[in-house]
Design a protein around this motif. Structure first.
Motif, PDB file in Angstrom:
ATOM      1  N   PRO A   1       0.839  -1.215   0.000  1.00  0.00           N
ATOM      2  CA  PRO A   1       0.000   0.000   0.000  1.00  0.00           C
ATOM      3  C   PRO A   1       0.867   1.256   0.000  1.00  0.00           C
ATOM      4  CG  PRO A   1       0.074  -0.928   2.189  1.00  0.00           C
ATOM      5  CD  PRO A   1       0.784  -1.916   1.292  1.00  0.00           C
ATOM      6  N   LEU A   2       0.303   2.322  -0.491  1.00  0.00           N
ATOM      7  CA  LEU A   2       1.043   3.583  -0.569  1.00  0.00           C
ATOM      8  C   LEU A   2       1.472   4.066   0.811  1.00  0.00           C
ATOM      9  CD1 LEU A   2       1.946   5.681  -2.695  1.00  0.00           C
ATOM     10  CD2 LEU A   2      -0.159   6.938  -2.211  1.00  0.00           C
ATOM     11  N   SER A   3       0.658   3.799   1.817  1.00  0.00           N
ATOM     12  CA  SER A   3       0.951   4.258   3.176  1.00  0.00           C
ATOM     13  C   SER A   3       2.196   3.604   3.761  1.00  0.00           C
ATOM     14  CB  SER A   3      -0.247   3.991   4.089  1.00  0.00           C
ATOM     15  OG  SER A   3      -0.565   2.605   4.095  1.00  0.00           O
ATOM     16  N   ALA A   4       2.610   2.476   3.181  1.00  0.00           N
ATOM     17  CA  ALA A   4       3.786   1.774   3.691  1.00  0.00           C
ATOM     18  C   ALA A   4       5.073   2.229   3.015  1.00  0.00           C
ATOM     19  CB  ALA A   4       3.608   0.264   3.499  1.00  0.00           C
ATOM     20  N   THR A   5       4.973   3.230   2.139  1.00  0.00           N
ATOM     21  CA  THR A   5       6.144   3.725   1.423  1.00  0.00           C
ATOM     22  C   THR A   5       6.526   5.103   1.943  1.00  0.00           C
ATOM     23  OG1 THR A   5       4.911   4.894  -0.313  1.00  0.00           O
ATOM     24  CG2 THR A   5       5.260   2.517  -0.598  1.00  0.00           C
ATOM     25  N   SER A   6       7.615   5.633   1.386  1.00  0.00           N
ATOM     26  CA  SER A   6       8.066   6.978   1.775  1.00  0.00           C
ATOM     27  C   SER A   6       7.353   8.068   0.986  1.00  0.00           C
ATOM     28  CB  SER A   6       9.576   7.104   1.552  1.00  0.00           C
ATOM     29  OG  SER A   6       9.891   6.968   0.168  1.00  0.00           O
ATOM     30  N   PHE A   7       6.463   7.669   0.058  1.00  0.00           N
ATOM     31  CA  PHE A   7       5.816   8.646  -0.818  1.00  0.00           C
ATOM     32  C   PHE A   7       5.058   9.743  -0.072  1.00  0.00           C
ATOM     33  CE2 PHE A   7       2.280  10.159  -3.443  1.00  0.00           C
ATOM     34  CZ  PHE A   7       2.971  10.600  -4.558  1.00  0.00           C
ATOM     35  N   PRO A   8       4.198   9.406   0.919  1.00  0.00           N
ATOM     36  CA  PRO A   8       3.452  10.487   1.605  1.00  0.00           C
ATOM     37  C   PRO A   8       4.355  11.488   2.315  1.00  0.00           C
ATOM     38  CG  PRO A   8       2.446   8.355   2.036  1.00  0.00           C
ATOM     39  CD  PRO A   8       3.766   8.074   1.380  1.00  0.00           C
ATOM     40  N   ALA A   9       5.492  11.020   2.835  1.00  0.00           N
ATOM     41  CA  ALA A   9       6.358  11.905   3.630  1.00  0.00           C
ATOM     42  C   ALA A   9       7.360  12.667   2.777  1.00  0.00           C
ATOM     43  CB  ALA A   9       7.103  11.092   4.679  1.00  0.00           C
ATOM     44  N   TYR A  10       7.828  12.072   1.687  1.00  0.00           N
ATOM     45  CA  TYR A  10       8.912  12.687   0.921  1.00  0.00           C
ATOM     46  C   TYR A  10       8.502  13.060  -0.513  1.00  0.00           C
ATOM     47  CZ  TYR A  10      11.984  11.081   4.693  1.00  0.00           C
ATOM     48  OH  TYR A  10      12.562  10.882   5.903  1.00  0.00           O
ATOM     49  N   GLU A  11       8.111  12.054  -1.300  1.00  0.00           N
ATOM     50  CA  GLU A  11       7.879  12.304  -2.719  1.00  0.00           C
ATOM     51  C   GLU A  11       6.644  13.165  -2.995  1.00  0.00           C
ATOM     52  OE1 GLU A  11       8.706   9.441  -1.425  1.00  0.00           O
ATOM     53  OE2 GLU A  11      10.101   8.304  -2.705  1.00  0.00           O
TER      54      GLU A  11
END
Length: 272
Positions: A114-124
């Motif tokens: 899931p997207l929530s398990a990646t660094s995307f929300p915080a960084y990208e």
């Protein structure tokens, strides 16, 4: 839209492709614990690069298209109060939402996470919003650049012109200024219709052409159309004080004169 407020696509595409390639490497590297050379050796490097490159290019092209459409409907100077929220919504909010949706699909399809398990929300994602905003600023800056360049067209050399050259198919055809029935924009291209009902494309902007034409005979109906008084066959009152003008020869689409210009149009049409 009277002036080409975005670069021609054949020129703009190189900016889009080049910058998108650089940004793809930035997005891949940000938030990663490994350096770029270590990331380069991983099997996921190529598909991630292609995905981010394609997404960035697509978002940029969307912002470009949205800016062109908005400029045709609401110029920055003429309708700034309406344009600002419209540009923010269509140029920043919508592509940002689309970015989240597409990235979430990619992570699920490619890595089953899931997207929530990646660094995307915080960084990208915060970086993506900044980049999308920069795309909008890029065209805004170019708009003001073109605005400052357009008045220079009003020189004695331009005003002295008696004819301009238009294109029909592969032919370059001189057009006598007195033979111009109307001028209009379609798909960011400026066209002239003559009284003999010949339609030609020209390399001039509407602002530049308006400087060549007599204000007594020609009227700037809106951001897309200039017409000769003899081209006006009739007009009807529409809702909210607007006017629907019938042209002969026509300008490819129905001509609507806004409430703000309706009185000026009637006054011009009735002048000797």
């Amino acid at each position: 839209m009277t002036t080409r407020y975005t670069l021609p696509l054949r020129h703009d595409v190189w900016n889009i492709l080049g910058v998108s390639l650089v940004l793809s490497q930035l997005f891949i590297s940000i938030g990663a614990e490994k350096d770029w050379f270590e990331l380069f050796q991983e099997s996921s490097f190529v598909p991630d690069t292609l995905f981010v490159f394609t997404l960035t290019s697509t978002l940029w092209l969307y912002v470009r298209m949205a800016t062109i459409v908005l400029q045709q409907k609401m110029d920055w100077f003429e309708r700034p109060i309406a344009r600002i929220p419209a540009q923010i919504f269509f140029g920043i909010v919508l592509p940002s939402i689309g970015c989240i949706f597409v990235v979430a699909l990619y992570f699920y399809a490619q890595y089953q996470i899931p997207l929530s398990a990646t660094s995307f929300p915080a960084y990208e994602f915060p970086l993506a919003i900044i980049v999308i905003t920069q795309f909008n600023l890029y065209y805004l800056i170019y708009y003001f650049y073109r605005k400052t360049k357009t008045p220079a067209a009003g020189t004695a050399a331009i005003e002295a012109k008696k004819s301009i050259v238009g294109v029909v198919g592969r032919k370059n055809v001189p057009i006598d200024l007195q033979d111009i029935a109307n001028v209009f924009i379609k798909n960011s291209v400026v066209y002239i219709t003559t009284f003999s009902n010949t339609r030609l494309s020209v390399s001039y902007t509407l602002d530049e052409i308006s400087l060549l034409l007599s204000e007594a005979d020609y009227f700037r109906a809106n951001r897309q159309v200039i017409l000769h008084r003899k081209c006006c066959k009739s007009f009807m009152n529409e809702a909210n004080g607007k006017l629907l003008v019938e042209l002969d020869p026509d300008a490819d689409a129905p001509l609507i004169v806004s409430q703000l210009k309706a009185a000026e149009f009637k006054k011009w049409l009735g002048a000797n």
